[in-house]
Motif scaffolding. Structure first.
Motif, short mmCIF file in Angstrom:
data_model
loop_
_atom_site.label_atom_id
_atom_site.label_comp_id
_atom_site.label_asym_id
_atom_site.label_seq_id
_atom_site.Cartn_x
_atom_site.Cartn_y
_atom_site.Cartn_z
N GLU A 21 -20.17 13.64 -95.67
CA GLU A 21 -19.66 12.99 -94.45
C GLU A 21 -20.23 13.65 -93.19
O GLU A 21 -20.65 12.95 -92.26
CB GLU A 21 -18.14 13.05 -94.43
CG GLU A 21 -17.47 12.17 -95.47
CD GLU A 21 -15.98 12.41 -95.60
OE1 GLU A 21 -15.32 11.56 -96.24
OE2 GLU A 21 -15.45 13.41 -95.08
N THR A 24 -23.94 12.89 -92.90
CA THR A 24 -24.11 11.48 -92.50
C THR A 24 -23.93 11.35 -91.00
O THR A 24 -24.74 10.69 -90.32
CB THR A 24 -23.10 10.59 -93.25
OG1 THR A 24 -23.36 10.67 -94.66
CG2 THR A 24 -23.19 9.14 -92.80
N GLU A 30 -26.98 6.67 -93.26
CA GLU A 30 -25.78 5.98 -93.71
C GLU A 30 -26.05 5.01 -94.85
O GLU A 30 -25.43 3.95 -94.94
CB GLU A 30 -25.12 5.25 -92.54
CG GLU A 30 -24.66 6.18 -91.45
CD GLU A 30 -24.08 5.45 -90.25
OE1 GLU A 30 -24.24 4.21 -90.14
OE2 GLU A 30 -23.44 6.13 -89.43
N ILE A 35 -22.03 6.54 -98.52
CA ILE A 35 -20.71 6.30 -97.94
C ILE A 35 -19.76 5.53 -98.86
O ILE A 35 -18.57 5.45 -98.56
CB ILE A 35 -20.84 5.57 -96.57
CG1 ILE A 35 -21.55 4.23 -96.71
CG2 ILE A 35 -21.55 6.46 -95.56
CD1 ILE A 35 -21.60 3.41 -95.42
#
Length: 128
Positions: A21, A24, A30, A35
């Protein structure tokens, strides 16, 4: 710690969902696989996040990288533990208080599968 040709340095890390996370958010990478969890609840770790393993070893020894080559061999997932082994192939004093360094590396997951290999070269400024 002074390095020499033939030295092997290892570093181990287990990647978490939070790691992915954060990377990203920082990188903007992404991809849906970064995700959206798979059927086991895992995310695919970004290749360049995995590549921080050998760069961490270089950073520990104050290497200013000039070239880095990565071969991404298979996916790394969150909760995978990766062991990175870096081998010093060249370590030579140069003029201007520099050391020229070349290292190869191999990263293996907890199932003994190769996930990343490559090499890096650069310099270390010695200051004296």
């Amino acid at each position: 710690m002074s390095l020499k040709v033939g030295d092997i340095i290892t570093f181990e890390r287990t990647f978490t969902v939070r790691d992915v996370e954060l990377f990203t958010a920082i990188s903007g990478d992404e991809g849906i696989h970064h995700i959206t969890p798979d059927e086991k609840g895992r995310l695919v770790v970004q290749g360049l996040l995995t590549a921080t393993l050998p760069t961490k070893v270089g950073g520990d020894h104050n290497v200013l990288a000039r070239k880095m080559n990565f071969e991404f061999l298979r996916p790394v997932f969150t909760e995978d533990t990766i062991i990175c082994e870096v081998k010093i192939e060249k370590y030579e004093r140069q003029e201007n208080n520099r050391i020229s360094i070349l290292a190869t590396f191999l990263c293996i997951n907890q199932n003994e599968k190769q996930v990343l290999s490559g090499n890096f070269s650069g310099v270390i400024l010695t200051g004296h």
